[in-house]
Design an enzyme around this catalytic site. Structure first.
Site, PDB file in Angstrom:
ATOM      1  N   CYS A  83       2.328   2.708  -6.945  1.00 44.65           N
ATOM      2  CA  CYS A  83       3.687   2.217  -6.742  1.00 44.65           C
ATOM      3  C   CYS A  83       4.348   1.988  -8.094  1.00 44.65           C
ATOM      4  O   CYS A  83       3.803   1.288  -8.948  1.00 44.65           O
ATOM      5  CB  CYS A  83       3.640   0.918  -5.951  1.00 44.65           C
ATOM      6  SG  CYS A  83       5.208   0.037  -5.872  1.00 44.65           S
ATOM      7  N   GLU A  84       5.508   2.566  -8.283  1.00 45.05           N
ATOM      8  CA  GLU A  84       6.173   2.443  -9.576  1.00 45.05           C
ATOM      9  C   GLU A  84       6.750   1.053  -9.816  1.00 45.05           C
ATOM     10  O   GLU A  84       7.070   0.710 -10.943  1.00 45.05           O
ATOM     11  CB  GLU A  84       7.253   3.501  -9.738  1.00 45.05           C
ATOM     12  CG  GLU A  84       8.427   3.377  -8.821  1.00 45.05           C
ATOM     13  CD  GLU A  84       9.407   4.522  -8.970  1.00 45.05           C
ATOM     14  OE1 GLU A  84      10.612   4.252  -8.834  1.00 45.05           O
ATOM     15  OE2 GLU A  84       8.990   5.664  -9.201  1.00 45.05           O
ATOM     16  N   HIS A  85       6.877   0.241  -8.788  1.00 42.22           N
ATOM     17  CA  HIS A  85       7.424  -1.104  -8.964  1.00 42.22           C
ATOM     18  C   HIS A  85       6.406  -2.083  -9.541  1.00 42.22           C
ATOM     19  O   HIS A  85       6.759  -2.950 -10.337  1.00 42.22           O
ATOM     20  CB  HIS A  85       7.950  -1.660  -7.640  1.00 42.22           C
ATOM     21  CG  HIS A  85       9.202  -0.990  -7.185  1.00 42.22           C
ATOM     22  ND1 HIS A  85       9.674  -1.113  -5.904  1.00 42.22           N
ATOM     23  CD2 HIS A  85      10.077  -0.179  -7.832  1.00 42.22           C
ATOM     24  CE1 HIS A  85      10.795  -0.412  -5.782  1.00 42.22           C
ATOM     25  NE2 HIS A  85      11.054   0.159  -6.933  1.00 42.22           N
ATOM     26  N   HIS A  86       5.127  -1.973  -9.104  1.00 41.14           N
ATOM     27  CA  HIS A  86       4.119  -2.936  -9.525  1.00 41.14           C
ATOM     28  C   HIS A  86       2.921  -2.293 -10.210  1.00 41.14           C
ATOM     29  O   HIS A  86       2.002  -2.991 -10.628  1.00 41.14           O
ATOM     30  CB  HIS A  86       3.615  -3.744  -8.320  1.00 41.14           C
ATOM     31  CG  HIS A  86       4.693  -4.512  -7.637  1.00 41.14           C
ATOM     32  ND1 HIS A  86       5.316  -4.057  -6.498  1.00 41.14           N
ATOM     33  CD2 HIS A  86       5.279  -5.681  -7.958  1.00 41.14           C
ATOM     34  CE1 HIS A  86       6.233  -4.927  -6.133  1.00 41.14           C
ATOM     35  NE2 HIS A  86       6.243  -5.922  -6.997  1.00 41.14           N
ATOM     36  N   GLN A 124       6.793   5.412  -1.742  1.00 36.90           N
ATOM     37  CA  GLN A 124       6.380   6.183  -0.569  1.00 36.90           C
ATOM     38  C   GLN A 124       7.550   6.937   0.043  1.00 36.90           C
ATOM     39  O   GLN A 124       7.403   8.082   0.462  1.00 36.90           O
ATOM     40  CB  GLN A 124       5.724   5.270   0.470  1.00 36.90           C
ATOM     41  CG  GLN A 124       5.235   6.034   1.687  1.00 36.90           C
ATOM     42  CD  GLN A 124       4.482   5.173   2.661  1.00 36.90           C
ATOM     43  OE1 GLN A 124       3.898   4.152   2.302  1.00 36.90           O
ATOM     44  NE2 GLN A 124       4.476   5.578   3.919  1.00 36.90           N
ATOM     45  N   HIS A 152      -0.183  -0.579   1.104  1.00 35.57           N
ATOM     46  CA  HIS A 152       0.265  -0.852  -0.257  1.00 35.57           C
ATOM     47  C   HIS A 152      -0.395  -2.101  -0.805  1.00 35.57           C
ATOM     48  O   HIS A 152      -0.294  -3.169  -0.206  1.00 35.57           O
ATOM     49  CB  HIS A 152       1.792  -1.029  -0.276  1.00 35.57           C
ATOM     50  CG  HIS A 152       2.526   0.237   0.006  1.00 35.57           C
ATOM     51  ND1 HIS A 152       3.218   0.906  -0.960  1.00 35.57           N
ATOM     52  CD2 HIS A 152       2.658   0.962   1.140  1.00 35.57           C
ATOM     53  CE1 HIS A 152       3.764   1.988  -0.445  1.00 35.57           C
ATOM     54  NE2 HIS A 152       3.424   2.042   0.833  1.00 35.57           N
ATOM     55  N   CYS A 154       0.578  -3.786  -3.266  1.00 37.84           N
ATOM     56  CA  CYS A 154       1.595  -4.780  -3.619  1.00 37.84           C
ATOM     57  C   CYS A 154       1.985  -5.631  -2.409  1.00 37.84           C
ATOM     58  O   CYS A 154       2.510  -6.734  -2.574  1.00 37.84           O
ATOM     59  CB  CYS A 154       2.819  -4.121  -4.254  1.00 37.84           C
ATOM     60  SG  CYS A 154       3.579  -2.821  -3.275  1.00 37.84           S
TER      61      CYS A 154
END
Length: 194
Positions: A83-86, A124, A152, A154
């Site tokens: 995941c590019e956010h976390h 995703q 996920h 996260c």
């Protein structure tokens, strides 16, 4: 997109040593001394898809006759992404369906497309669309349906800690945008667990 040459192993190792120090750990202690190298190698693998065009997997196709071009469905393709956010992993299965136009591809090529696109910093929702776009561009089918079902980290390991939840995303193109066609394929996907 980047390439494998842009993955700077030494820089990743230095960043991990700094991260360990920032949380109050000693990066030189026995249990952690090789962690920066292991982490850098893992990240080189996780992001190997940055160096690959997914279309390379769809170049060797076989022509088919129009009256034999029924649905092709490959279920339960396992994948993992970050995941590019976390920068935490999400892991799941992909289901890919297409209605061939005038050509098909070897079934082993479809998981390679999923692996290439999932081996990048991802969301995703975008991954689902990118897989559908790759199949549409590479095969020129009459229709495409991509369904991803993933857990996920996260969501399961931090924040709300919903360990039993998964996220389902879907992308469709062409004739498989029709609700009846999608429903039939979703029933076939669901039959995998029976």
């Amino acid at each position: 997109m980047g390439n494998s040459a842009s993955i700077d192993i030494a820089r990743i190792e230095a960043a991990v040593r700094e991260l360990l120090a920032a949380i109050g750990e000693d990066p030189a202690r026995a249990g952690l001394s090789e962690t920066p190298q292991r982490f850098a190698q893992a990240y080189a693998e996780f992001f190997a898809g940055l160096a690959v065009d997914p279309q390379v997997h769809l170049t060797e196709t076989v022509g088919v006759e129009a009256d034999t071009s029924e649905l092709v469905l490959v279920r339960d393709i396992q994948f993992r992404s970050i995941c590019e956010h976390h920068l935490l992993p999400f892991i799941g299965v992909a289901h890919l369906a297409y209605l061939p136009g005038d050509r098909i591809v070897g079934l082993g090529r479809l998981p390679r497309v999923v692996d290439t696109l999932s081996s990048r910093p991802q969301l995703q929702e975008r991954l689902t669309e990118e897989i559908a776009d790759a199949l549409q561009t590479g095969l020129a089918p009459r229709g495409v349906l991509v369904v991803l079902d993933a857990v996920h980290s996260c969501v399961s390991a931090r924040g709300t800690r919903q360990t039993g939840s998964s996220t389902v995303t879907m992308a469709s193109r062409g004739e498989l945008r029709e609700p009846a066609a999608r429903a039939e394929i979703m029933a076939l996907i669901g039959a995998a667990g029976e």
